[in-house]
Structures are given as structure tokens and as C-alpha cells.
Design a protein around this motif. Structure first.
Motif, PDB file in Angstrom:
ATOM      1  N   PHE A  90       0.839  -1.196   0.000  1.00  0.00           N
ATOM      2  CA  PHE A  90       0.000   0.000   0.000  1.00  0.00           C
ATOM      3  C   PHE A  90       0.878   1.252   0.000  1.00  0.00           C
ATOM      4  O   PHE A  90       1.979   1.248   0.556  1.00  0.00           O
ATOM      5  N   TRP A  91       0.350   2.299  -0.599  1.00  0.00           N
ATOM      6  CA  TRP A  91       0.892   3.635  -0.417  1.00  0.00           C
ATOM      7  C   TRP A  91      -0.186   4.479   0.255  1.00  0.00           C
ATOM      8  O   TRP A  91      -1.338   4.519  -0.195  1.00  0.00           O
ATOM      9  N   TYR A  92       0.240   5.162   1.342  1.00  0.00           N
ATOM     10  CA  TYR A  92      -0.640   6.086   2.044  1.00  0.00           C
ATOM     11  C   TYR A  92      -0.076   7.495   1.907  1.00  0.00           C
ATOM     12  O   TYR A  92       1.138   7.699   1.900  1.00  0.00           O
ATOM     13  N   LYS A  93      -0.980   8.446   1.854  1.00  0.00           N
ATOM     14  CA  LYS A  93      -0.626   9.860   1.795  1.00  0.00           C
ATOM     15  C   LYS A  93      -1.059  10.517   3.104  1.00  0.00           C
ATOM     16  O   LYS A  93      -2.170  10.263   3.591  1.00  0.00           O
ATOM     17  N   GLN A  94      -0.183  11.353   3.650  1.00  0.00           N
ATOM     18  CA  GLN A  94      -0.530  12.089   4.863  1.00  0.00           C
ATOM     19  C   GLN A  94      -0.289  13.573   4.637  1.00  0.00           C
ATOM     20  O   GLN A  94       0.837  14.056   4.730  1.00  0.00           O
ATOM     21  N   PRO A  95      -1.337  14.327   4.325  1.00  0.00           N
ATOM     22  CA  PRO A  95      -1.198  15.782   4.156  1.00  0.00           C
ATOM     23  C   PRO A  95      -1.016  16.452   5.509  1.00  0.00           C
ATOM     24  O   PRO A  95      -1.066  15.783   6.542  1.00  0.00           O
ATOM     25  N   PRO A  96      -0.797  17.752   5.530  1.00  0.00           N
ATOM     26  CA  PRO A  96      -0.613  18.466   6.805  1.00  0.00           C
ATOM     27  C   PRO A  96      -1.768  18.287   7.788  1.00  0.00           C
ATOM     28  O   PRO A  96      -1.594  18.464   8.985  1.00  0.00           O
ATOM     29  N   SER A  97      -2.933  17.937   7.299  1.00  0.00           N
ATOM     30  CA  SER A  97      -4.080  17.704   8.190  1.00  0.00           C
ATOM     31  C   SER A  97      -3.877  16.484   9.090  1.00  0.00           C
ATOM     32  O   SER A  97      -4.635  16.273  10.033  1.00  0.00           O
ATOM     33  N   ARG A  98      -2.869  15.683   8.779  1.00  0.00           N
ATOM     34  CA  ARG A  98      -2.492  14.507   9.561  1.00  0.00           C
ATOM     35  C   ARG A  98      -3.300  13.263   9.201  1.00  0.00           C
ATOM     36  O   ARG A  98      -3.006  12.165   9.655  1.00  0.00           O
ATOM     37  N   GLN A  99      -4.316  13.433   8.374  1.00  0.00           N
ATOM     38  CA  GLN A  99      -5.146  12.299   7.993  1.00  0.00           C
ATOM     39  C   GLN A  99      -4.348  11.305   7.152  1.00  0.00           C
ATOM     40  O   GLN A  99      -3.541  11.703   6.319  1.00  0.00           O
ATOM     41  N   MET A 100      -4.546  10.020   7.374  1.00  0.00           N
ATOM     42  CA  MET A 100      -3.889   8.980   6.585  1.00  0.00           C
ATOM     43  C   MET A 100      -4.850   8.540   5.485  1.00  0.00           C
ATOM     44  O   MET A 100      -5.924   8.005   5.765  1.00  0.00           O
ATOM     45  N   ILE A 101      -4.445   8.749   4.235  1.00  0.00           N
ATOM     46  CA  ILE A 101      -5.324   8.497   3.093  1.00  0.00           C
ATOM     47  C   ILE A 101      -4.712   7.410   2.222  1.00  0.00           C
ATOM     48  O   ILE A 101      -3.549   7.529   1.801  1.00  0.00           O
ATOM     49  N   ALA A 152     -10.983  -7.930   8.504  1.00  0.00           N
ATOM     50  CA  ALA A 152     -10.251  -9.182   8.271  1.00  0.00           C
ATOM     51  C   ALA A 152     -10.973 -10.108   7.301  1.00  0.00           C
ATOM     52  O   ALA A 152     -10.370 -11.034   6.759  1.00  0.00           O
ATOM     53  N   GLN A 153     -12.239  -9.859   7.059  1.00  0.00           N
ATOM     54  CA  GLN A 153     -12.982 -10.725   6.141  1.00  0.00           C
ATOM     55  C   GLN A 153     -12.735 -10.361   4.676  1.00  0.00           C
ATOM     56  O   GLN A 153     -13.086 -11.124   3.780  1.00  0.00           O
ATOM     57  N   LEU A 154     -12.137  -9.221   4.456  1.00  0.00           N
ATOM     58  CA  LEU A 154     -11.794  -8.805   3.100  1.00  0.00           C
ATOM     59  C   LEU A 154     -10.295  -8.933   2.944  1.00  0.00           C
ATOM     60  O   LEU A 154      -9.539  -8.085   3.399  1.00  0.00           O
ATOM     61  N   LEU A 155      -9.875  -9.981   2.272  1.00  0.00           N
ATOM     62  CA  LEU A 155      -8.444 -10.216   2.128  1.00  0.00           C
ATOM     63  C   LEU A 155      -7.782  -9.042   1.424  1.00  0.00           C
ATOM     64  O   LEU A 155      -8.249  -8.584   0.386  1.00  0.00           O
ATOM     65  N   GLY A 156      -6.728  -8.547   2.032  1.00  0.00           N
ATOM     66  CA  GLY A 156      -6.025  -7.432   1.420  1.00  0.00           C
ATOM     67  C   GLY A 156      -6.644  -6.085   1.692  1.00  0.00           C
ATOM     68  O   GLY A 156      -6.238  -5.086   1.110  1.00  0.00           O
ATOM     69  N   SER A 157      -7.631  -6.064   2.563  1.00  0.00           N
ATOM     70  CA  SER A 157      -8.252  -4.782   2.907  1.00  0.00           C
ATOM     71  C   SER A 157      -7.236  -3.870   3.571  1.00  0.00           C
ATOM     72  O   SER A 157      -6.450  -4.306   4.397  1.00  0.00           O
ATOM     73  N   PRO A 158      -7.244  -2.590   3.214  1.00  0.00           N
ATOM     74  CA  PRO A 158      -6.295  -1.665   3.849  1.00  0.00           C
ATOM     75  C   PRO A 158      -6.745  -1.307   5.256  1.00  0.00           C
ATOM     76  O   PRO A 158      -7.883  -1.550   5.655  1.00  0.00           O
ATOM     77  N   LEU A 159      -5.837  -0.708   5.999  1.00  0.00           N
ATOM     78  CA  LEU A 159      -6.189  -0.167   7.303  1.00  0.00           C
ATOM     79  C   LEU A 159      -6.948   1.143   7.128  1.00  0.00           C
ATOM     80  O   LEU A 159      -6.635   1.936   6.238  1.00  0.00           O
ATOM     81  N   ASN A 214       3.461  -2.663   3.943  1.00  0.00           N
ATOM     82  CA  ASN A 214       3.375  -4.055   3.526  1.00  0.00           C
ATOM     83  C   ASN A 214       2.556  -4.829   4.555  1.00  0.00           C
ATOM     84  O   ASN A 214       2.733  -4.656   5.751  1.00  0.00           O
ATOM     85  N   LYS A 215       1.689  -5.700   4.075  1.00  0.00           N
ATOM     86  CA  LYS A 215       0.928  -6.578   4.965  1.00  0.00           C
ATOM     87  C   LYS A 215       0.968  -7.988   4.417  1.00  0.00           C
ATOM     88  O   LYS A 215       0.606  -8.213   3.256  1.00  0.00           O
ATOM     89  N   GLY A 216       1.405  -8.912   5.233  1.00  0.00           N
ATOM     90  CA  GLY A 216       1.454 -10.301   4.809  1.00  0.00           C
ATOM     91  C   GLY A 216       0.070 -10.924   4.810  1.00  0.00           C
ATOM     92  O   GLY A 216      -0.807 -10.505   5.555  1.00  0.00           O
TER      93      GLY A 216
END
Lengths: 114, 114
Positions: free
Chosen positions: A35-46, B96-103, A94-96
Motif C-alpha cells: 500500500f501507499w498512504y498519503k498524509q497531508p498536513p491535516s495529519r489524515q492517513m489516506i 479481516a474478512q476482506l483479504l487485502g483490505s487496507p487499514l 506491507n501486509k502479509g
């Protein structure tokens, strides 16, 4: 154990140009997600974009695309036609498949110059 | 509104005091997480929970306590705050029921320990 490395603490790009953010990872899982997440100055994780490791095709979301090189364990993010609103901290993660924990890189701070 | 809510958004406390950061999600996601974000370290996992009454340590659990008596709530307690715990804290949940679901992340709590 999973590790994620972002080797560029800071990057800058001119508005309307293209920039690529680098990310490498290591995992012992055969099935995993990136995954790629973006965090603008608002601090929100998108969430920006997601890639399933079993898919060879690179994911794209509008101006955002990835270059996923599974053998090299590389997952770079390309931002095309950069906009001022793209300025943010970007985190690679990364998530396994069998591990519900998300591991993050240290982030790349992207500046967009007008 | 559906989502994940953290409170407070900002908190200033003194060394040695007990502080509890609240996290509430409306999706009934089984997995919930607490991360701390520090410059140069990215996001590091403190604790996570797979379900109500099931919690486990992450990468940096020392000095923190969690509980999860209900699926929707996952509070994080600093039993005796130290200056090194000054940070931005993120709560997140995952389907967890959606494989690969983001946080999915809350908006974070900025904690300052003086």
C-alpha cells in the motif's frame, strides 16, 4: 519479519511534472499486499493505491501508478501531472497474507513547487 | 457517521500522569491497532487486537496498556507518561474478512508530555 525501506526522506517536483517515490520491502510471506498512504498536513492517513502481490499487473488510480517488481521486492509510486494538493508525506507499507499487521516505511516528504 | 474516531485530538500532560487515548469504530471490524508516529521513524505498532478481549504487543509496547472489552472500542493508556511518549498516536481498524483490505485510520491524537 517484514521490513519496508523508503530511501528518500524528501523529494520535490514541479507542478505538472512526474515524480517517482521509491520503496523496497522484505517479507517471508508468499502472499502479501502493498500500500501507499498519503498524509497531508491535516495529519489524515489516506490510502492512495494498493497492490496484491499475486497480480503481475501494476495498479493504477488516476494520476497515481506503481511499478511493482516482485523479484526485486520493489514497489515505487509514480505521480503524474503533479498538483499542489499532492504535497504530503507518503508512506509505503506491507501486509502479509497471514499477518494482519501493517509495516510502514519511514516516509518520504513530497514538496510540489508551483 | 460510519468511521473511526479518536479523542482527544490534542492532549498536553505532565510527566508521571496517566493518560488514556480513546478510539471508537463503527464498522465492527475485528482487528484494531495503535501506532505512534515520530519523525524519522514512520509509524510503529504499539499494540493490536484481533477481537474483543484479545490483544497483543507490537513493536514498541513498553509503557502502554490496552484493553478491548467491546469490539468497537480500543483505548490506549499511558500509565505513567514520559517525555519520550510525546508523539502522534493513530488508531486504525481493518476488515479481516476482506483479504487485502487496507487499514482505516482515525485522525490521530497529538500528545505532548511536559
Amino acid at each position: 519479519a517484514q521490513t519496508v525501506t523508503q530511501s528518500q526522506p524528501e523529494m520535490s517536483v514541479q507542478e505538472a511534472e512526474t515524480v517517482t517515490l521509491s520503496c523496497t520491502y522484505d517479507t517471508s510471506e508468499s502472499d502479501y499486499y502493498l500500500f501507499w498512504y498519503k498524509q497531508p498536513p491535516s495529519r489524515q492517513m489516506i490510502l492512495v493505491i494498493r497492490q496484491e502481490a499475486y497480480k503481475q499487473q501494476n495498479a493504477t488510480e488516476n494520476r497515481f501508478s506503481v511499478n511493482f517488481q516482485k523479484a526485486a521486492k520493489s514497489f515505487s509510486l509514480k505521480i503524474s501531472d503533479s498538483q499542489l494538493g499532492d504535497a504530503a508525506m507518503y508512506f509505503c507499507s506491507n501486509k502479509g497474507g497471514s499477518n494482519y499487521k501493517l509495516t510502514f516505511g519511514k516516509g518520504t516528504l513530497l514538496t510540489v513547487n508551483p | 457517521d460510519a468511521g473511526i474516531t479518536q479523542s482527544p485530538r490534542y492532549k498536553i500532560t505532565e510527566t508521571g500522569r496517566q493518560v488514556t487515548l480513546m478510539c471508537h469504530q463503527t464498522w465492527s471490524h475485528s482487528y484494531m491497532f495503535w501506532y505512534r508516529q515520530d519523525l524519522g521513524h514512520g509509524l510503529r505498532l504499539i499494540y493490536y487486537s484481533a477481537a474483543a478481549d484479545i490483544t497483543d504487543k507490537g513493536e514498541v509496547p513498553d509503557g502502554y496498556v490496552v484493553s478491548r472489552s467491546k469490539t468497537e472500542n480500543f483505548p490506549l493508556t499511558l500509565e505513567s507518561a514520559t517525555r519520550s511518549q510525546t508523539s502522534v498516536y493513530f488508531c486504525a481498524s481493518y476488515d479481516a474478512q476482506l483479504l487485502g483490505s487496507p487499514l482505516h485510520f482515525g485522525n490521530g491524537t497529538r500528545l505532548t508530555v511536559t
